[in-house]
Design a protein around this motif. Structure first.
Motif, short mmCIF file in Angstrom:
data_model
loop_
_atom_site.label_atom_id
_atom_site.label_comp_id
_atom_site.label_asym_id
_atom_site.label_seq_id
_atom_site.Cartn_x
_atom_site.Cartn_y
_atom_site.Cartn_z
N ALA A 1 -3.73 -1.66 4.26
CA ALA A 1 -4.52 -2.89 4.43
C ALA A 1 -5.33 -2.82 5.72
CB ALA A 1 -3.58 -4.09 4.44
N LEU A 2 -4.64 -2.36 6.77
CA LEU A 2 -5.33 -2.27 8.05
C LEU A 2 -6.50 -1.29 7.95
CD1 LEU A 2 -2.31 -2.25 10.55
CD2 LEU A 2 -3.76 -4.15 9.87
N GLY B 1 -11.60 -11.63 -3.38
CA GLY B 1 -11.84 -10.40 -2.64
C GLY B 1 -10.58 -9.84 -2.05
N GLY B 2 -10.67 -8.66 -1.53
CA GLY B 2 -9.51 -8.00 -0.96
C GLY B 2 -8.66 -7.38 -2.05
N THR B 3 -7.47 -6.91 -1.59
CA THR B 3 -6.55 -6.27 -2.52
C THR B 3 -5.15 -6.84 -2.27
OG1 THR B 3 -7.88 -4.28 -2.34
CG2 THR B 3 -5.73 -4.01 -3.34
N ALA B 4 -4.40 -7.00 -3.34
CA ALA B 4 -3.03 -7.50 -3.18
C ALA B 4 -2.08 -6.54 -3.90
CB ALA B 4 -2.91 -8.89 -3.76
N MET C 1 -9.32 -2.93 5.97
CA MET C 1 -10.06 -3.97 6.71
C MET C 1 -10.89 -3.36 7.83
SD MET C 1 -7.47 -7.21 6.70
CE MET C 1 -6.04 -6.39 7.29
N GLY C 2 -10.49 -2.13 8.31
CA GLY C 2 -11.25 -1.38 9.32
C GLY C 2 -11.57 -2.25 10.53
N ALA C 3 -12.83 -2.28 10.84
CA ALA C 3 -13.23 -3.00 12.05
C ALA C 3 -13.99 -4.27 11.72
CB ALA C 3 -14.08 -2.08 12.93
N GLN C 4 -13.75 -4.83 10.51
CA GLN C 4 -14.49 -6.05 10.13
C GLN C 4 -14.09 -7.20 11.04
OE1 GLN C 4 -13.04 -6.01 6.05
NE2 GLN C 4 -12.01 -7.97 6.41
N ALA C 5 -14.94 -8.16 11.15
CA ALA C 5 -14.75 -9.23 12.13
C ALA C 5 -13.52 -10.09 11.80
CB ALA C 5 -16.01 -10.08 12.18
N GLU C 6 -13.47 -10.53 10.57
CA GLU C 6 -12.34 -11.38 10.14
C GLU C 6 -11.30 -10.50 9.46
OE1 GLU C 6 -11.88 -15.03 9.81
OE2 GLU C 6 -13.28 -14.96 11.52
N ARG C 7 -10.14 -10.35 10.09
CA ARG C 7 -9.10 -9.49 9.48
C ARG C 7 -7.88 -10.37 9.19
NH1 ARG C 7 -9.12 -3.91 11.20
NH2 ARG C 7 -7.05 -4.18 12.11
N HIS C 8 -7.62 -10.54 7.90
CA HIS C 8 -6.49 -11.41 7.47
C HIS C 8 -5.50 -10.62 6.63
CE1 HIS C 8 -7.04 -15.57 8.65
NE2 HIS C 8 -8.37 -15.36 8.60
N LEU C 9 -4.25 -10.86 6.95
CA LEU C 9 -3.18 -10.21 6.16
C LEU C 9 -2.18 -11.29 5.75
CD1 LEU C 9 -2.07 -7.38 5.25
CD2 LEU C 9 -0.66 -7.43 7.29
N TRP C 10 -1.97 -11.38 4.43
CA TRP C 10 -0.99 -12.38 3.94
C TRP C 10 0.27 -11.66 3.44
CZ3 TRP C 10 -6.22 -12.72 2.95
CH2 TRP C 10 -6.86 -13.87 3.37
N LEU C 11 1.42 -12.06 3.97
CA LEU C 11 2.70 -11.52 3.48
C LEU C 11 3.42 -12.72 2.85
CD1 LEU C 11 3.70 -9.40 6.61
CD2 LEU C 11 2.87 -8.52 4.45
N ARG D 1 9.42 -11.18 -5.62
CA ARG D 1 8.05 -10.62 -5.56
C ARG D 1 7.50 -10.82 -4.15
NH1 ARG D 1 4.45 -10.80 -9.98
NH2 ARG D 1 3.02 -11.94 -8.61
N LEU D 2 7.18 -9.69 -3.53
CA LEU D 2 6.55 -9.75 -2.20
C LEU D 2 5.11 -9.26 -2.35
CD1 LEU D 2 6.99 -10.22 0.88
CD2 LEU D 2 7.30 -7.74 1.06
N GLU D 3 4.18 -10.08 -1.94
CA GLU D 3 2.77 -9.70 -2.06
C GLU D 3 2.19 -9.41 -0.68
OE1 GLU D 3 0.02 -11.49 -5.27
OE2 GLU D 3 -0.62 -12.42 -3.38
N VAL D 4 1.54 -8.23 -0.59
CA VAL D 4 0.86 -7.85 0.66
C VAL D 4 -0.65 -7.87 0.35
CG1 VAL D 4 0.61 -6.06 2.42
CG2 VAL D 4 2.82 -6.41 1.31
N ARG D 5 -1.34 -8.89 0.87
CA ARG D 5 -2.77 -9.05 0.52
C ARG D 5 -3.63 -8.99 1.79
NH1 ARG D 5 -6.40 -13.48 -0.71
NH2 ARG D 5 -4.85 -15.10 -0.39
N ASP D 6 -4.75 -8.34 1.61
CA ASP D 6 -5.69 -8.29 2.75
C ASP D 6 -7.03 -8.86 2.29
OD1 ASP D 6 -7.49 -6.19 1.68
OD2 ASP D 6 -5.63 -4.99 1.78
N ASN D 7 -7.91 -9.07 3.24
CA ASN D 7 -9.25 -9.56 2.86
C ASN D 7 -10.28 -8.44 3.06
OD1 ASN D 7 -9.28 -9.52 5.62
ND2 ASN D 7 -10.55 -11.38 5.86
N GLY D 8 -9.79 -7.20 2.78
CA GLY D 8 -10.66 -6.03 2.91
C GLY D 8 -11.71 -5.98 1.80
N PRO D 9 -12.37 -4.88 1.65
CA PRO D 9 -13.46 -4.78 0.67
C PRO D 9 -12.97 -4.64 -0.78
CG PRO D 9 -13.16 -2.69 1.79
CD PRO D 9 -12.22 -3.63 2.45
N GLY D 10 -11.66 -4.46 -0.93
CA GLY D 10 -11.13 -4.28 -2.30
C GLY D 10 -11.33 -2.84 -2.78
#
Ligand code: ADP
Length: 637
Positions: free
Chosen positions: A533-534, A615-618, A537-547, A557-566
């Motif tokens: 996920a990290l 957007g992103g990947t979960a 998300m690289g160096a994008q301005a808004e970096r969000h990680l949902w656990l 069920r544990l979901e690891v979601r980011d707001n990356g490019p997918g």
């Protein structure tokens, strides 16, 4: 089933029972006929035996009664010849006179009284009565001409005159015995004794015997049944009738024929005759069957006939017929019952045999199946052995892969780790130099503060190395993990990267949740997912990680979601393939997701991916939720 012919098939089913019904009907009729036949045979046999017994008995009776009749009619034989000895009789015959007649009359009267005969009289050779015992009576024969009487005609010729007839004067029946009275060789007169034979009839009546005596003309002269008396047992011809009328033997009796209703020969000279029975009260006459036996009587042309009623025999025969039919029916019943029992036993035996055969067949099949199963079992055992070996081999390979993956991660992180450790080391060097100087100056308080910071830095470095050691350690499939600790350990490992590029992390899971997976493996999966996920998300301005986590039945069920490019749609199918990576250079090995998925699967769970529309990947990790785990809590921070 194929019908043999169309004609047979056309028969309605209801009619197919007909032959059986017909057979039963036929059998019933046959059995009925058998019962009736037995009854008939019983009747015939019993009747024959009864008739034979009756005939034997009748024979004896006939003999006995014939003797009685013979003795009755012969006992007077001597009487007329006795008069030959009387001088008065002889004188009267030679020279009749009133005096002599009277003397003879008296003599005859006395003699008659003593002998018990009906009348005793003497006739001259012309047939005129010269003297008689009944001279006193009005119906006296005295002076009568009896030359027409057959007994006279016989006696006057020197033959014994025997004659049964009805008195022409008295009309009284009697048996006449006449004897020619001789003077030297010459017959001078005839002595006649008339006796009554009705004592015989009375004797028969008393003995309830049905018998009659018929004379030379076939006319019944003595009969136990008065109705049969003076009837002809055979048809009398006109000549005979004329002769009899002339001789007045039976007076003026009509001499009807005694006609039996039927006459049936029964063999052995026995005949069955049927007479109409006289029924009292004027009812229609019945019919009585008799066994007729007759025998000639000695010294006379007469016959004695005995009639033995057959009713008793017939009744006994009917009884015996019923008995025979009953016995036959009973035998048939027993026969049928026996046959039924035999059928039942045969059916039972057949059923038992069939059962035995089925049992044998079953046992044979069981033996075959057991052999098959044993072989299959052996094959399965061999397969299981093989599979276990393969599994062990796989696990070993997997372990090695995991290990390789871990080492790869560590290798990837080595720069940051080195950086992470170098920083405190540099700080330690500076702090330790400063502390020495502060100690020389006597600034103990600052030196103490520095030493405390040094300690904290050492602790931090220890933690980094401890987590690295724990991450690199080999682990097993069956363990349990604390979700909170695993997330903390993963974030700790990734701390250097998080510090370099800060990320907004949202925690939404129950930290105390216990999952069915080894602690280190869970940490490794989380390091991979959060690390990816990290990276994404690289160096994008808004970096969000949902656990975020939630219980789902027996799993979590544990979901690891980011707001990356997918992930580009064309790549989505290759995510879990080994060595699939989009990362440039040595940054990616393409083993992270493959290993994580296989670790989850080995623990009975799975790893999947979701591509949110926002957007992103979960990545969704499902693992067994262990019993006693607390309910999910909204936040961990
Ligand atoms: P590596 O990280 O070594 O490339 P992985 O198996 O962990 O191997 O990842 C395979 C690929 O999946 C990555 O190269 C990346 O393209 C893609 N991927 C994984 N996680 C994400 C994510 N969170 N967002 C976008 N792409 C991802």
């Amino acid at each position: 089933m194929q019908c043999p012919t169309a004609r047979l098939c056309a028969v309605p089913p209801a009619l197919t029972v007909k032959p059986r019904l017909f057979r039963h009907l036929l059998l019933s009729l046959l059995l009925l006929a058998l019962v009736l036949g037995c009854g008939y045979a019983g009747y015939r046999l019993s009747e024959r035996a009864g008739i034979r017994a009756l005939a034997e008995d009748g024979e004896r009776q006939l003999e006995l009664n014939a003797r009685a009749v013979e003795s009755e009619i012969t006992k007077y034989n001597y009487l007329p010849s006795l008069l030959e000895l009387n001088e008065d009789v002889r004188r009267l015959l030679q020279t009749p006179s009133n005096y002599r007649r009277q003397r003879v009359n008296d003599y005859l009267e006395g003699l008659n009284g003593r002998s018990g005969s009906l009348a005793t009289y003497v006739l001259d050779t012309s047939g005129r009565v010269l003297a008689t015992s009944n001279w006193r009576e009005p119906s006296s024969f005295l002076g009568e001409d009896l030359s027409f009487r057959a007994y006279f005609q016989d006696a006057v010729q020197g033959k014994p005159g025997r004659f049964y007839g009805i008195g022409s004067t008295t009309g009284e029946p009697g048996y006449y015995l006449a004897h020619g009275l001789k003077q030297g060789e010459r017959i001078i007169g005839v002595a006649v004794v008339k006796v009554r034979l009705d004592a015989l009839e009375q004797r028969w009546q008393r003995a309830r015997l049905e018998a009659y005596v018929s004379d030379e003309n076939g006319v019944i002269i003595l009969s136990s049944d008065p109705a049969r008396r003076l009837k002809a047992v055979q048809a009398l011809g006109p000549n005979t009738r004329e002769r009899l009328a002339r001789s007045l033997q039976y007076h003026w009796w009509a001499l009807e024929e005694l006609q039996p209703l039927a006459r049936t020969p029964l063999g052995d000279g026995i005949e069955q005759v049927s007479y109409a029975s006289a029924t009292p009260g004027g009812r229609a006459p019945g019919r009585i069957n008799y066994l007729e036996q007759s025998r000639p009587l000695a010294d006379t042309p007469w016959r004695l006939t005995l009639l033995s009623p057959l009713q008793d025999q017939r009744r006994a025969a009917i009884g015996n017929a019923l008995l025979a039919a009953g016995a036959c029916a009973l035998l048939i019943f027993f026969g049928l019952a026996l046959n039924q029992r035999r059928k039942v036993i045969a059916t039972r035996l057949a059923a038992r045999e069939a059962l035995q055969r089925a049992n044998d067949e079953l046992e044979r099949r069981i033996a075959e199946r057991t052999a098959d199963l044993s072989a299959s079992n052996e094959r399965l055992k061999a397969e299981i052995r093989e599979r276990r070996q393969t599994e062990a081999h796989l696990r070993q390979t997997q372990d090695e892969l995991v290990q390789a993956g871990k080492l790869a991660v560590i290798g990837q992180m080595s720069t940051s780790i080195a950086h992470e450790l170098n920083q405190p080391l540099a700080a330690l060097r500076t702090l330790s130099g400063n502390t020495v100087r502060f100690l020389q100056r006597g600034a103990l308080e600052v030196a103490g503060s520095n030493l405390q910071t040094i300690g904290e830095l050492v602790d931090r470095m220890g933690k980094i190395t401890a987590s690295l050691r724990a991450f690199a350690r080999r682990s097993d499939d069956h363990g349990q993990a604390s979700l909170g600790q695993a997330v903390d350990a993963a974030l700790m490992l990734l701390q250097p990267r998080l510090q370099r590029s800060p990320v907004q992390i949202e925690h939404a899971y129950a930290g105390a949740t216990r999952l069915g997976i080894d602690q280190t493996r869970l940490e490794q999966i989380l390091v991979n997912l959060i690390g990816n996920a990290l990276d994404a998300m690289g160096a994008q301005a808004e970096r969000h990680l949902w656990l975020s986590g939630a219980a789902d039945g027996a799993s979590y069920r544990l979901e690891v979601r980011d707001n990356g490019p997918g992930i580009a749609p064309e790549l989505r199918g290759h995510l879990f393939e080994p060595f699939f990576t989009t990362k440039p250079g040595e940054q990616g090995l393409g083993l992270g997701l493959t290993l994580s998925a296989s670790l989850a699967a080995a623990a009975g769970g799975n790893l999947g991916v979701r591509h949110p529309e926002a957007g992103g990947t979960a990545f969704v990790l499902s693992l067994a939720l262990l019993a006693g785990a607390p309910a999910p809590e909204p936040s961990h921070e």
